[in-house]
Design a protein around this motif. Structure first.
Motif, PDB file in Angstrom:
ATOM      1  N   LEU A   6      39.860 -24.960 -26.137  1.00 14.06           N
ATOM      2  CA  LEU A   6      38.428 -24.970 -25.869  1.00 14.06           C
ATOM      3  C   LEU A   6      37.683 -25.773 -26.931  1.00 14.06           C
ATOM      4  O   LEU A   6      36.772 -26.545 -26.615  1.00 14.06           O
ATOM      5  N   MET A   7      38.073 -25.618 -28.183  1.00 15.73           N
ATOM      6  CA  MET A   7      37.443 -26.370 -29.266  1.00 15.73           C
ATOM      7  C   MET A   7      37.702 -27.860 -29.101  1.00 15.73           C
ATOM      8  O   MET A   7      36.793 -28.682 -29.230  1.00 15.73           O
ATOM      9  N   LEU A   8      38.926 -28.231 -28.782  1.00 14.68           N
ATOM     10  CA  LEU A   8      39.279 -29.634 -28.593  1.00 14.68           C
ATOM     11  C   LEU A   8      38.530 -30.227 -27.406  1.00 14.68           C
ATOM     12  O   LEU A   8      37.986 -31.339 -27.496  1.00 14.68           O
ATOM     13  N   ALA A   9      38.458 -29.503 -26.310  1.00 18.71           N
ATOM     14  CA  ALA A   9      37.729 -29.984 -25.136  1.00 18.71           C
ATOM     15  C   ALA A   9      36.242 -30.143 -25.451  1.00 18.71           C
ATOM     16  O   ALA A   9      35.609 -31.121 -25.028  1.00 18.71           O
ATOM     17  N   GLY A  10      35.688 -29.214 -26.192  1.00 14.61           N
ATOM     18  CA  GLY A  10      34.282 -29.303 -26.570  1.00 14.61           C
ATOM     19  C   GLY A  10      33.999 -30.508 -27.441  1.00 14.61           C
ATOM     20  O   GLY A  10      32.999 -31.202 -27.259  1.00 14.61           O
ATOM     21  N   VAL A  11      34.889 -30.779 -28.380  1.00 15.11           N
ATOM     22  CA  VAL A  11      34.718 -31.947 -29.243  1.00 15.11           C
ATOM     23  C   VAL A  11      34.828 -33.234 -28.434  1.00 15.11           C
ATOM     24  O   VAL A  11      34.042 -34.171 -28.635  1.00 15.11           O
ATOM     25  N   VAL A  12      35.750 -33.278 -27.502  1.00 13.41           N
ATOM     26  CA  VAL A  12      35.897 -34.469 -26.647  1.00 13.41           C
ATOM     27  C   VAL A  12      34.632 -34.687 -25.821  1.00 13.41           C
ATOM     28  O   VAL A  12      34.130 -35.810 -25.712  1.00 13.41           O
ATOM     29  N   VAL A  13      34.087 -33.625 -25.259  1.00  9.78           N
ATOM     30  CA  VAL A  13      32.857 -33.737 -24.469  1.00  9.78           C
ATOM     31  C   VAL A  13      31.699 -34.191 -25.352  1.00  9.78           C
ATOM     32  O   VAL A  13      30.884 -35.024 -24.944  1.00  9.78           O
ATOM     33  N   LEU A  14      31.620 -33.677 -26.576  1.00  6.62           N
ATOM     34  CA  LEU A  14      30.553 -34.101 -27.481  1.00  6.62           C
ATOM     35  C   LEU A  14      30.694 -35.573 -27.870  1.00  6.62           C
ATOM     36  O   LEU A  14      29.694 -36.287 -27.971  1.00  6.62           O
ATOM     37  N   VAL A  15      31.910 -36.031 -28.084  1.00  9.71           N
ATOM     38  CA  VAL A  15      32.130 -37.451 -28.388  1.00  9.71           C
ATOM     39  C   VAL A  15      31.733 -38.314 -27.184  1.00  9.71           C
ATOM     40  O   VAL A  15      31.101 -39.366 -27.345  1.00  9.71           O
ATOM     41  N   MET A  16      32.083 -37.868 -25.983  1.00  9.26           N
ATOM     42  CA  MET A  16      31.678 -38.600 -24.781  1.00  9.26           C
ATOM     43  C   MET A  16      30.158 -38.649 -24.665  1.00  9.26           C
ATOM     44  O   MET A  16      29.591 -39.688 -24.300  1.00  9.26           O
ATOM     45  N   ALA A  17      29.483 -37.548 -24.985  1.00  8.42           N
ATOM     46  CA  ALA A  17      28.022 -37.519 -24.942  1.00  8.42           C
ATOM     47  C   ALA A  17      27.424 -38.451 -25.983  1.00  8.42           C
ATOM     48  O   ALA A  17      26.443 -39.151 -25.722  1.00  8.42           O
ATOM     49  N   LEU A  18      28.027 -38.473 -27.157  1.00 10.55           N
ATOM     50  CA  LEU A  18      27.550 -39.364 -28.213  1.00 10.55           C
ATOM     51  C   LEU A  18      27.673 -40.824 -27.794  1.00 10.55           C
ATOM     52  O   LEU A  18      26.734 -41.604 -27.946  1.00 10.55           O
ATOM     53  N   LEU A  19      28.824 -41.181 -27.252  1.00 11.82           N
ATOM     54  CA  LEU A  19      29.033 -42.565 -26.813  1.00 11.82           C
ATOM     55  C   LEU A  19      28.110 -42.928 -25.660  1.00 11.82           C
ATOM     56  O   LEU A  19      27.630 -44.061 -25.573  1.00 11.82           O
ATOM     57  N   ALA A  20      27.840 -41.984 -24.775  1.00 11.55           N
ATOM     58  CA  ALA A  20      26.948 -42.248 -23.644  1.00 11.55           C
ATOM     59  C   ALA A  20      25.495 -42.323 -24.085  1.00 11.55           C
ATOM     60  O   ALA A  20      24.668 -42.897 -23.373  1.00 11.55           O
ATOM     61  N   SER A  21      25.171 -41.753 -25.241  1.00 12.25           N
ATOM     62  CA  SER A  21      23.801 -41.771 -25.726  1.00 12.25           C
ATOM     63  C   SER A  21      23.382 -43.132 -26.262  1.00 12.25           C
ATOM     64  O   SER A  21      22.197 -43.445 -26.306  1.00 12.25           O
TER      65      SER A  21
END
Length: 56
Positions: A6-21
């Motif tokens: 769950l922690m790894l998936a959350g970090v991946v989603v946050l990185v994707m959000a950062l790149l999309a921002s």
């Protein structure tokens, strides 16, 4: 194990959000989707961090 996943998936989603921002011309994503990624990723990381597991 599920806490780490769950922690790894959350970090991946946050990185994707950062790149999309970033305003990159090759990234075309609706703003609402980026906002949901930020919220979802933060919730995932928070739940994984606060999870204590089974109390035996």
């Amino acid at each position: 194990m599920s806490r780490m996943v769950l922690m790894l998936a959350g970090v991946v989603v946050l990185v994707m959000a950062l790149l999309a921002s970033f305003n990159i011309t090759t990234v075309v994503e609706p703003v609402w989707h980026v906002v949901l990624k930020w919220i979802g990723g933060a919730i995932m990381v928070l739940v994984a961090y606060m999870d204590k597991g089974k109390k035996a």
